[in-house]
Design a protein around this motif. Structure first.
Motif, short mmCIF file in Angstrom:
data_model
loop_
_atom_site.label_atom_id
_atom_site.label_comp_id
_atom_site.label_asym_id
_atom_site.label_seq_id
_atom_site.Cartn_x
_atom_site.Cartn_y
_atom_site.Cartn_z
N UNK A 1 46.24 -12.21 -122.81
CA UNK A 1 45.16 -13.07 -122.34
C UNK A 1 45.57 -14.52 -122.32
N UNK A 2 44.65 -15.38 -121.89
CA UNK A 2 44.89 -16.81 -121.97
C UNK A 2 43.76 -17.48 -122.72
N UNK A 3 44.05 -18.69 -123.20
CA UNK A 3 43.11 -19.47 -123.99
C UNK A 3 43.11 -20.88 -123.44
N UNK A 4 41.91 -21.39 -123.09
CA UNK A 4 41.80 -22.73 -122.48
C UNK A 4 40.85 -23.59 -123.31
N UNK A 5 41.31 -24.79 -123.64
CA UNK A 5 40.53 -25.69 -124.48
C UNK A 5 40.64 -27.12 -123.95
N UNK A 6 39.66 -27.95 -124.30
CA UNK A 6 39.61 -29.32 -123.77
C UNK A 6 40.35 -30.33 -124.65
N UNK A 7 40.75 -29.93 -125.86
CA UNK A 7 41.45 -30.85 -126.75
C UNK A 7 42.35 -30.07 -127.69
N UNK A 8 43.37 -30.72 -128.24
CA UNK A 8 44.21 -30.03 -129.23
C UNK A 8 43.42 -29.53 -130.42
N UNK A 9 42.39 -30.29 -130.80
CA UNK A 9 41.58 -29.89 -131.96
C UNK A 9 40.79 -28.61 -131.66
N UNK A 10 40.22 -28.52 -130.46
CA UNK A 10 39.48 -27.33 -130.09
C UNK A 10 40.41 -26.12 -129.98
N UNK A 11 41.60 -26.35 -129.44
CA UNK A 11 42.59 -25.27 -129.33
C UNK A 11 42.97 -24.75 -130.70
N UNK A 12 43.27 -25.64 -131.63
CA UNK A 12 43.66 -25.22 -132.98
C UNK A 12 42.52 -24.48 -133.68
N UNK A 13 41.31 -24.97 -133.51
CA UNK A 13 40.15 -24.30 -134.12
C UNK A 13 40.01 -22.88 -133.61
N UNK A 14 40.14 -22.70 -132.29
CA UNK A 14 40.01 -21.37 -131.70
C UNK A 14 41.13 -20.46 -132.19
N UNK A 15 42.34 -20.95 -132.23
CA UNK A 15 43.47 -20.14 -132.70
C UNK A 15 43.28 -19.72 -134.15
N UNK A 16 42.76 -20.61 -134.97
CA UNK A 16 42.53 -20.29 -136.38
C UNK A 16 41.49 -19.18 -136.53
N UNK A 17 40.40 -19.28 -135.78
CA UNK A 17 39.34 -18.26 -135.84
C UNK A 17 39.86 -16.92 -135.32
N UNK A 18 40.58 -16.94 -134.22
CA UNK A 18 41.11 -15.70 -133.65
C UNK A 18 42.08 -15.02 -134.61
N UNK A 19 42.92 -15.82 -135.25
CA UNK A 19 43.88 -15.26 -136.21
C UNK A 19 43.16 -14.62 -137.39
N UNK A 20 42.11 -15.26 -137.88
CA UNK A 20 41.34 -14.70 -139.00
C UNK A 20 40.68 -13.38 -138.60
N UNK A 21 40.15 -13.31 -137.40
CA UNK A 21 39.53 -12.08 -136.91
C UNK A 21 40.54 -10.94 -136.88
N UNK A 22 41.72 -11.22 -136.39
CA UNK A 22 42.75 -10.20 -136.25
C UNK A 22 43.19 -9.65 -137.60
N UNK A 23 43.10 -10.48 -138.63
CA UNK A 23 43.57 -10.07 -139.96
C UNK A 23 42.61 -9.14 -140.70
N UNK A 24 41.37 -9.02 -140.23
CA UNK A 24 40.35 -8.24 -140.95
C UNK A 24 40.27 -6.82 -140.37
N UNK A 25 41.31 -6.05 -140.59
CA UNK A 25 41.49 -4.79 -139.87
C UNK A 25 40.57 -3.67 -140.33
N UNK A 26 40.23 -2.83 -139.34
CA UNK A 26 39.58 -1.55 -139.67
C UNK A 26 40.56 -0.69 -140.48
N UNK A 27 40.05 0.35 -141.17
CA UNK A 27 40.91 1.20 -142.01
C UNK A 27 42.07 1.82 -141.23
#
Length: 438
Positions: free
Chosen positions: A305-331
């Motif tokens: 996929x792609x990720x589009x953001x209006x500022x470096x801060x928004x991009x970093x925030x989105x990447x941080x949230x996405x990474x946290x989501x990926x780490x919370x795996x189903x069994x």
């Protein structure tokens, strides 16, 4: 003998001097407008000639031919020009033209030579749909913008002010499909931005002459790989087998949506997904094949996929949230999220960009073309001007040929009436900026 002047005499002198300067400025601006009107027809002929040269990004000789065409025009205007080699990053190279003046800010003008229409495209030539609307490959994105740059430079030359200006023009050869590595592909552009005070981009924005781009969203790609335990479907959800790769992928994508969809101007699009018991992805990662059965728990899934953001801060925030989501795996599943390193940075909204828009808006109104406002960044994709972010004091984009539609399709059009309009605004804007301290 020392002559003492009264305050009133000094005041009257300053008024007269200011009036003289104002009168001269208006005379110069009229000369600029007149030059554009006199040279618009030849500019449109140049545009037609450029459009008939296929310059799809991967048609290197075509890109270079368009570069040579524009190079000859800029040579005649006294620019020092060169066509660079793109061999190091697998592309045709760029056209760079410079002039060194002694007044005002240093300008960087940005265009690009390539289009999305490769040799196999059914759209290779222009047609006139009426007396002003042209359909053709790159008419708006962005050979029209390149021609506007040249027409504006010619107007400044004929008005007698071009020699005073410091200008660098960079027309890249790989805007539509950037070369790799990106640090080499965009090196000339970034170095040009470091030397400049003001960057002007000649993409067509959202195709509306009443808007200008003061911020662009950056774009980066991401790749999600998910693994699960393969087994007979009757064993799914058991402690030993878990939920499988496809369920875990569904969870991740759904959480992306739930946690990030309301972020203003942020988008994250999963454009490609493949899953099953075994996968084989094409080398260019735009397709592939999978094997799986409805009674087998999926072992692997891949999403691009792609990720589009209006500022470096928004991009970093989105990447941080996405990474946290990926780490919370189903069994009994695991997942890895990798973000690309070769994306376009955001052109962040700054006070300088907003101030530059105000100058542009005033010029547009003074010339009788009406007010101009900032475009919604959701309506303008990534572009080369984003690589100036953080280096220049002011930057705007969307100054190219507008009024059309169908960008990147065989129905791409542009309004030729905007060639003269945009060239007039560009030249007068640069002239005024040369004579102002802010």
């Amino acid at each position: 003998m020392i002559l003492k002047l009264s305050k009133n005499v000094v005041f009257l002198f300053l008024i007269c001097f200011s009036s003289l300067l104002f009168s001269q400025s208006k005379k110069t601006e009229k000369s600029i407008v007149k030059s554009v009107d006199q040279n618009t027809e030849s500019a449109i002929l140049l545009l037609k000639k450029a459009i008939q040269i296929n310059s799809g990004t991967m048609n290197f000789e075509g890109v270079r031919e368009v570069g040579r065409l524009f190079q000859a025009e800029l040579d005649q205007l006294g620019f020092e020009t060169k066509l660079t080699s793109g061999e190091a990053y697998g592309r045709a190279g760029h056209l760079i033209a410079t002039r060194q003046g002694k007044k005002g800010p240093k300008f960087l003008l940005i265009g690009h030579l390539d289009t999305v229409f490769e040799l196999e495209s059914p759209l290779q030539n222009y047609t006139m749909l009426n007396d002003s609307i042209m359909k053709g490959p790159g008419v708006a994105d962005m050979k029209g913008g390149d021609v506007i740059i040249i027409l504006a430079m010619k107007a400044l030359k004929e008005a007698g002010v071009l020699d005073d200006m410091s200008i660098e023009i960079i027309m890249t050869g790989d805007e539509e499909k950037s070369g790799v590595p990106l640090e080499l592909s965009k090196k000339d552009l970034i170095e040009g931005a470091k030397r400049a005070d003001i960057a002007l981009g000649f993409e067509n924005g959202d195709n509306n002459p009443k808007t200008i781009v003061v911020s662009r969203r950056g774009s980066t790609d991401w790749k999600l790989t998910v693994s699960g335990n393969p087994a007979h479907s009757s064993q799914i959800f058991t402690d030993d087998i878990g939920v499988g790769a496809i369920y875990e992928t569904s969870r991740i994508l759904n959480e992306f949506y739930l946690q990030l969809a309301n972020e203003k101007d942020l988008t994250f699009n999963p454009g490609f997904i493949i899953g099953g018991t075994s996968l084989e992805v094409d080398v260019d990662e735009t397709g592939g094949t999978s094997f799986g059965k409805n009674n087998v728990v999926a072992q692997q899934t891949i999403v691009h996929g792609d990720l589009r953001a209006t500022s470096p801060e928004q991009l970093l925030k989105a990447q941080t949230i996405m990474t946290a989501i990926v780490s919370q795996n189903y069994p009994k599943t695991s997942a890895e999220l990798i973000f690309g390193n070769d994306g376009y940075p955001p052109l962040a909204l700054t006070e300088g960009n907003t101030k530059l828009l105000a100058h542009y808006n005033l010029v547009s109104q003074d010339l009788g073309f009406g007010p101009v406002e900032a475009v919604n960044p959701r309506n303008a994709g990534a572009a080369d001007i984003s690589f100036t972010s953080g280096y220049v004091d002011m930057a705007i984009d969307g100054m190219g040929l507008t009024g059309g539609s169908g960008d990147h399709t065989i129905n791409e059009t542009g309004d030729l009436n905007t060639v003269a309009t945009q060239a007039k605004i560009t030249a007068v804007l640069m002239y005024r900026l040369m004579n102002t301290k802010n």
